[in-house]
Design a protein around this motif. Structure first.
Motif, PDB file in Angstrom:
ATOM      1  N   ALA A 105       1.113  -1.400   0.305  1.00 18.97           N
ATOM      2  CA  ALA A 105      -0.182   0.029  -0.101  1.00 18.97           C
ATOM      3  C   ALA A 105       1.032   1.440   0.014  1.00 18.97           C
ATOM      4  N   ILE A 106       0.787   2.529  -1.313  1.00 20.68           N
ATOM      5  CA  ILE A 106       1.715   3.041  -1.325  1.00 20.68           C
ATOM      6  C   ILE A 106       1.040   4.442  -0.647  1.00 20.68           C
ATOM      7  N   ALA A 107       1.042   4.868   0.388  1.00 18.44           N
ATOM      8  CA  ALA A 107       0.079   6.542   0.692  1.00 18.44           C
ATOM      9  C   ALA A 107       0.726   7.618   0.845  1.00 18.44           C
ATOM     10  N   ASP A 108       0.381   8.579  -0.469  1.00 23.38           N
ATOM     11  CA  ASP A 108       0.982   9.884   0.082  1.00 23.38           C
ATOM     12  C   ASP A 108       0.170  10.402  -0.462  1.00 23.38           C
ATOM     13  N   LEU A 109       0.601  12.139  -0.645  1.00 24.42           N
ATOM     14  CA  LEU A 109      -0.429  13.008  -0.986  1.00 24.42           C
ATOM     15  C   LEU A 109      -1.532  12.695  -2.024  1.00 24.42           C
ATOM     16  N   ALA A 110      -0.308  12.501  -3.270  1.00 24.77           N
ATOM     17  CA  ALA A 110      -1.885  12.762  -3.833  1.00 24.77           C
ATOM     18  C   ALA A 110      -0.891  11.209  -5.056  1.00 24.77           C
ATOM     19  N   TYR A 111      -2.193  11.028  -5.947  1.00 26.28           N
ATOM     20  CA  TYR A 111      -1.859   9.760  -7.027  1.00 26.28           C
ATOM     21  C   TYR A 111      -0.870  10.738  -8.408  1.00 26.28           C
ATOM     22  N   ASP A 112      -0.064  11.136  -8.141  1.00 25.41           N
ATOM     23  CA  ASP A 112       0.716  11.937  -9.560  1.00 25.41           C
ATOM     24  C   ASP A 112       1.407  11.312  -9.820  1.00 25.41           C
ATOM     25  N   ALA A 115       3.939   8.705  -8.426  1.00 25.29           N
ATOM     26  CA  ALA A 115       3.011   7.490  -7.676  1.00 25.29           C
ATOM     27  C   ALA A 115       2.321   6.821  -8.637  1.00 25.29           C
ATOM     28  N   GLU A 116       2.247   6.819  -9.931  1.00 25.30           N
ATOM     29  CA  GLU A 116       1.923   6.230 -10.776  1.00 25.30           C
ATOM     30  C   GLU A 116       2.476   5.189 -11.871  1.00 25.30           C
ATOM     31  N   LYS A 117       3.928   6.111 -11.030  1.00 31.84           N
ATOM     32  CA  LYS A 117       4.958   5.615 -11.492  1.00 31.84           C
ATOM     33  C   LYS A 117       5.551   3.570 -11.001  1.00 31.84           C
ATOM     34  N   THR A 118       5.593   4.074  -9.294  1.00 30.48           N
ATOM     35  CA  THR A 118       6.272   3.956  -8.161  1.00 30.48           C
ATOM     36  C   THR A 118       4.673   2.090  -8.097  1.00 30.48           C
ATOM     37  N   LEU A 119       3.918   2.315  -8.289  1.00 26.91           N
ATOM     38  CA  LEU A 119       2.474   1.315  -7.787  1.00 26.91           C
ATOM     39  C   LEU A 119       2.681   0.269  -9.342  1.00 26.91           C
ATOM     40  N   GLU A 120       3.163   1.169 -10.689  1.00 31.60           N
ATOM     41  CA  GLU A 120       3.045   0.303 -11.842  1.00 31.60           C
ATOM     42  C   GLU A 120       4.424  -0.953 -11.675  1.00 31.60           C
ATOM     43  N   THR A 121       5.648  -0.139 -10.794  1.00 29.63           N
ATOM     44  CA  THR A 121       6.644  -1.079 -10.735  1.00 29.63           C
ATOM     45  C   THR A 121       6.586  -2.037  -9.846  1.00 29.63           C
ATOM     46  N   VAL A 122       5.812  -1.533  -8.980  1.00 36.64           N
ATOM     47  CA  VAL A 122       5.339  -2.524  -7.652  1.00 36.64           C
ATOM     48  C   VAL A 122       5.093  -3.997  -8.517  1.00 36.64           C
ATOM     49  N   LYS A 123       3.336  -3.054  -9.316  1.00 37.49           N
ATOM     50  CA  LYS A 123       2.294  -4.571  -9.488  1.00 37.49           C
ATOM     51  C   LYS A 123       3.334  -5.108 -10.826  1.00 37.49           C
ATOM     52  N   SER A 124       4.263  -4.691 -11.283  1.00 40.21           N
ATOM     53  CA  SER A 124       4.776  -5.919 -12.348  1.00 40.21           C
ATOM     54  C   SER A 124       5.863  -6.299 -11.796  1.00 40.21           C
ATOM     55  N   ILE A 125       6.099  -6.629 -10.250  1.00 41.16           N
ATOM     56  CA  ILE A 125       6.371  -7.236  -9.432  1.00 41.16           C
ATOM     57  C   ILE A 125       6.341  -8.876  -9.314  1.00 41.16           C
ATOM     58  N   GLY A 126       4.601  -8.681  -9.361  1.00 39.37           N
ATOM     59  CA  GLY A 126       3.928  -9.534 -10.009  1.00 39.37           C
ATOM     60  C   GLY A 126       3.197  -9.820  -7.937  1.00 39.37           C
ATOM     61  N   VAL A 127       2.778  -8.783  -7.304  1.00 41.14           N
ATOM     62  CA  VAL A 127       2.340  -8.369  -6.220  1.00 41.14           C
ATOM     63  C   VAL A 127       1.406  -7.761  -5.856  1.00 41.14           C
ATOM     64  N   GLU A 128       0.188  -7.711  -5.534  1.00 39.17           N
ATOM     65  CA  GLU A 128      -0.665  -6.702  -5.063  1.00 39.17           C
ATOM     66  C   GLU A 128      -0.338  -5.198  -4.697  1.00 39.17           C
ATOM     67  N   ALA A 129      -1.158  -4.352  -5.384  1.00 40.22           N
ATOM     68  CA  ALA A 129      -0.463  -3.080  -5.314  1.00 40.22           C
ATOM     69  C   ALA A 129      -1.440  -1.553  -5.440  1.00 40.22           C
ATOM     70  N   VAL A 130      -1.583  -0.858  -4.183  1.00 41.08           N
ATOM     71  CA  VAL A 130      -2.792  -0.339  -4.072  1.00 41.08           C
ATOM     72  C   VAL A 130      -2.097   0.870  -4.014  1.00 41.08           C
ATOM     73  N   PHE A 131      -2.881   2.723  -4.244  1.00 43.87           N
ATOM     74  CA  PHE A 131      -2.353   3.878  -3.818  1.00 43.87           C
ATOM     75  C   PHE A 131      -3.540   4.110  -2.840  1.00 43.87           C
ATOM     76  N   VAL A 132      -3.334   5.192  -1.374  1.00 47.41           N
ATOM     77  CA  VAL A 132      -4.742   5.712  -1.370  1.00 47.41           C
ATOM     78  C   VAL A 132      -3.811   7.031  -0.527  1.00 47.41           C
ATOM     79  N   ALA A 133      -5.015   7.774  -0.542  1.00 48.48           N
ATOM     80  CA  ALA A 133      -4.235   9.333  -0.376  1.00 48.48           C
ATOM     81  C   ALA A 133      -4.210   9.585   0.656  1.00 48.48           C
TER      82      ALA A 133
END
Ligand code: NAI
Length: 322
Positions: A105-112, A115-133
């Motif tokens: 779970a990536i928590a940060d102020l805004a989905y910029d 954040a999108e790049k980090t989320l995509e990289t994490v997902k490409s590793i093969g685990v579940e991932a979400v962004f929460v503001a």
């Protein structure tokens, strides 16, 4: 003989002198015999009535006790929540913990974009991932964000209090607003997140909290009274929570990085950075990935608790001042 768990207590209080938490339950065998059993906290995360298992007798210094050991090995993916996880050190920590198999779970102020790049990289590793503001400095925002993580990923096993800001100036020029803003994010933010997340960790049998402090919190730094105070405060918070939460299976550790190659460090005036490099026994900036590998080690090494681990290329031993 197979035993079925009929009921269990939701009250997980530390039982002295074990310094550990247990649930107490009632189990029943096929012939209807009942037994009061102790259930170890490592099973809390998947405990429910009707669960099948064994009742074993265990000898302790106080005599024998009955313990319920669930049969089913339900593997629940563990979840790591990283505040300020969109970029910089937080992003590297998210990626490293994903490599270790954690859902993220990536928590940060805004989905910029970052954040999108980090989320995509994490997902490409093969685990579940979400962004929460989440704005860590706001208690309601933390409560809302954490319950969103719980509803999407089910649990939180690792909390990394990484979100941080600077508002540098000399004491005489530092406004009360700049003082308060830094304390609110860096220190009060960690308090809010630790408080909200730890109550869920207690229910699921424990976890790890990593606080990202700084060598500035250990030795101070000119022009950073607010930042240094917030990072020293994180160390006191770490020591205290490590004592308070240990009985619930929660470890709390702080790290104290030197200058790490991120936007925050690169915003420091060049002359200060040059001076820093001159004094460092190993004169270079630290890579965010190096910090992330330390965080992974802390998460995996169950002997680490209530300590502050510097990762600073030897800077703190090179001079009485940072
Ligand atoms: P950064 O500025 O690149 O990243 C900080 C992240 O925290 C950003 O994504 C930002 O949006 C987020 N953030 C800021 N305020 C927030 C809030 N109220 N709620 C939620 N998220 C918020 O900085 P960097 O370098 O990655 O820093 C990460 C942590 O490491 C900070 O706590 C910093 O103090 C600490 N640190 C950094 C060092 C360095 O040299 N870069 C050295 C020692 C410690």
């Amino acid at each position: 003989m197979v035993w079925k768990l009929v009921t269990y207590t939701e009250l997980y209080t530390p039982i002295p002198p074990y310094k550990s938490t247990y649930a107490i339950g009632v189990a029943e065998d096929e012939s209807g015999n009942k037994a009061i059993v102790r259930i170890d906290r490592k099973y809390f995360g998947r405990l429910r009535s009707g669960m099948l298992g064994d009742v074993i007798e265990e000898w302790t210094v106080f005599g024998t006790i009955k313990r319920f050991v669930p049969k089913e090995e339900v593997k629940v993916p563990r979840v790591a929540l990283i505040t300020g996880g969109a970029r910089g050190i937080g992003s590297s920590i998210a990626i490293e913990l994903a490599k270790a198999g954690f859902s993220i779970a990536i928590a940060d102020l805004a989905y910029d974009k970052e954040a999108e790049k980090t989320l995509e990289t994490v997902k490409s590793i093969g685990v579940e991932a979400v962004f929460v503001a989440i704005d860590v400095s706001n208690r309601e925002s933390v409560e809302k964000g954490v319950s969103e993580v719980l509803s999407k990923l089910g649990r939180v096993d690792v909390l990394v209090n990484n979100a941080g800001i600077t508002r540098d100036s000399y004491l005489q020029r530092m406004s009360a607003e700049d003082w308060e803003a830094v304390i609110r994010v860096n220190l009060t933010g960690a308090f809010h997140c630790s408080k909200v997340v730890s109550q869920y960790m207690i229910r699921t049998g424990g976890g790890v909290i990593v606080n990202v402090s700084s060598i500035v919190g250990l030795v101070g730094n000119v022009g950073q009274a607010n930042y240094a105070a917030s990072k020293s405060g994180l160390i006191g918070l770490t020591y205290t929570l490590a004592k308070e939460l240990a009985p619930y299976g929660i470890r709390v550790v702080a790290i104290a990085p030197g200058f790490v190659k991120t936007r925050m460090a690169l915003a420091v005036p060049k002359s200060i950075l040059r001076d820093y490099l001159k004094r460092s026994p190993i004169p270079r900036l630290i890579e965010p990935e190096e910090v992330a590998r330390l965080v992974r080690h802390i998460v995996e090494n169950e002997a680490l608790n209530g300590v502050v681990i510097p990762i600073d290329l030897g800077l703190t031993i090179s001079s009485p001042r940072a």
